[in-house]
Design a protein around this motif. Sequence first.
Motif, PDB file in Angstrom:
ATOM      1  N   TRP A 129      23.709  40.091  29.348  1.00 25.29           N
ATOM      2  CA  TRP A 129      24.657  39.488  28.603  1.00 25.29           C
ATOM      3  C   TRP A 129      24.141  38.220  28.048  1.00 25.29           C
ATOM      4  O   TRP A 129      23.359  37.448  28.557  1.00 25.29           O
ATOM      5  N   SER A 130      24.515  37.955  26.674  1.00 25.07           N
ATOM      6  CA  SER A 130      24.047  36.972  25.795  1.00 25.07           C
ATOM      7  C   SER A 130      24.322  35.470  26.634  1.00 25.07           C
ATOM      8  O   SER A 130      25.603  35.481  27.354  1.00 25.07           O
ATOM      9  N   GLU A 145      25.312  33.030  25.604  1.00 27.43           N
ATOM     10  CA  GLU A 145      26.291  32.330  24.836  1.00 27.43           C
ATOM     11  C   GLU A 145      27.686  32.667  25.352  1.00 27.43           C
ATOM     12  O   GLU A 145      28.763  32.009  25.249  1.00 27.43           O
ATOM     13  N   THR A 146      27.749  33.717  25.909  1.00 28.08           N
ATOM     14  CA  THR A 146      29.026  34.549  26.443  1.00 28.08           C
ATOM     15  C   THR A 146      28.988  35.008  27.675  1.00 28.08           C
ATOM     16  O   THR A 146      30.267  35.379  28.095  1.00 28.08           O
ATOM     17  N   ARG A 147      28.013  34.933  28.321  1.00 26.65           N
ATOM     18  CA  ARG A 147      27.811  35.460  29.963  1.00 26.65           C
ATOM     19  C   ARG A 147      29.018  34.590  30.983  1.00 26.65           C
ATOM     20  O   ARG A 147      28.792  33.594  30.858  1.00 26.65           O
ATOM     21  N   SER A 188      31.329  47.024  20.771  1.00 29.50           N
ATOM     22  CA  SER A 188      30.432  46.094  21.276  1.00 29.50           C
ATOM     23  C   SER A 188      29.522  45.431  20.460  1.00 29.50           C
ATOM     24  O   SER A 188      29.042  46.349  19.470  1.00 29.50           O
ATOM     25  N   ARG A 240      26.827  40.663  23.512  1.00 33.30           N
ATOM     26  CA  ARG A 240      27.235  39.391  23.191  1.00 33.30           C
ATOM     27  C   ARG A 240      29.138  39.521  23.241  1.00 33.30           C
ATOM     28  O   ARG A 240      29.572  38.625  23.897  1.00 33.30           O
ATOM     29  N   GLY A 241      29.659  40.353  22.852  1.00 33.72           N
ATOM     30  CA  GLY A 241      31.158  40.584  23.261  1.00 33.72           C
ATOM     31  C   GLY A 241      31.561  41.834  22.607  1.00 33.72           C
ATOM     32  O   GLY A 241      30.876  42.791  22.056  1.00 33.72           O
TER      33      GLY A 241
END
Length: 134
Positions: free
Chosen positions: A60-61, A63-65, A116, A128-129
Amino acid sequence: MFRAPIAPSDPCPCGSSAAYRDCCGRLHASLAEAATAEELMRSRYSAFVAGDSAYLLHSWSSETRPRSLELDPEQQWEGLELIRVVKGGPDDAAGKVEFRARFRAGGTVQDQHEVSTFVREDGRWVYRGALAHR
């Protein structure tokens, strides 16, 4: 419900024709990194099947984990269908993978449809998301 581990010689849950050890299993065991966004998405699906929250967080990134991830032990993943892949190749910096995954929860079969997004972080593919989630 207890999730049975995936045996190395079992077919990979991601739907490839390879054995788990030769496909997503090598990524889950940190023997290799995903070469494409599609390969990472497939390995993340297989991690859901296996109940491997550590791999999901690792892929997971930053930045978003989330700080932690609790998987529902009652959820049984039953199939993955790739719909569309946009970029995300070995030479790309970003990509999108649209897919549909079936799972059973509470005795009911459900469907997750998602687009995704994936990016490279420190040279490796990470999730990322989701752009769309139904």
